[in-house]
Design an enzyme around this catalytic site. Sequence first.
Site, PDB file in Angstrom:
ATOM      1  CD  GLU A  22      -2.886   0.842   2.451  1.00 22.90           C
ATOM      2  OE1 GLU A  22      -3.400   1.861   2.902  1.00 22.90           O
ATOM      3  OE2 GLU A  22      -3.038  -0.279   2.950  1.00 22.90           O
ATOM      4  CG  HIS A  67      -4.804   5.161   1.811  1.00 26.55           C
ATOM      5  ND1 HIS A  67      -5.758   6.067   2.208  1.00 26.55           N
ATOM      6  CD2 HIS A  67      -5.348   3.937   2.003  1.00 26.55           C
ATOM      7  CE1 HIS A  67      -6.836   5.409   2.632  1.00 26.55           C
ATOM      8  NE2 HIS A  67      -6.616   4.118   2.517  1.00 26.55           N
ATOM      9  CG  HIS A  69      -8.027   0.712  -0.495  1.00 21.24           C
ATOM     10  ND1 HIS A  69      -9.354   0.892  -0.181  1.00 21.24           N
ATOM     11  CD2 HIS A  69      -7.319   1.195   0.551  1.00 21.24           C
ATOM     12  CE1 HIS A  69      -9.442   1.475   1.015  1.00 21.24           C
ATOM     13  NE2 HIS A  69      -8.224   1.678   1.471  1.00 21.24           N
ATOM     14  CG  ASP A  80      -9.051   3.972   4.870  1.00 20.97           C
ATOM     15  OD1 ASP A  80      -7.904   3.872   5.336  1.00 20.97           O
ATOM     16  OD2 ASP A  80      -9.463   3.317   3.901  1.00 20.97           O
TER      17      ASP A  80
END
Length: 129
Positions: A22, A67, A69, A80
């Site tokens: 990630e 970010h 996934h 999150d």
Amino acid sequence: MKIAKDTLSFILEVCKSSAPLEFAGMLQADGDVITEVVVVPGTSSSENSAVMQLFMLPNIHTVGTVHSHPSGNRRPSGTDLELFTKKGNYHIIVGAPYNTSSWTCYNKKGETMKLEVVDYDFGDEMDIF
Ligand code: ZN
């Protein structure tokens, strides 16, 4: 709020090259255009720990977070959503296959937001690098 096309391209590229790990970073803006990504070191394959890295960053001026996934499911997790309430109001989640339509921007409540992609003139700064 808007995002520079080159900045978005950079985000998609770095998310893709980080996969299956990630990627996480903080967003910085010039006026109403997101132009910078501050990369968070030590991203992890674990969803929670990459997001936790963002929690631990000092309070740099930021308009939000980004970010990835790697699963491709771009819905924000509980962690999150907790992060979204703490750092800025623009939160991008990028999912596989990391193309121009595989990202979503959320506000601090976790609601989908429209983020316009614009051409941005980085000026002389680009010539240096
Ligand atoms: Zn997440």
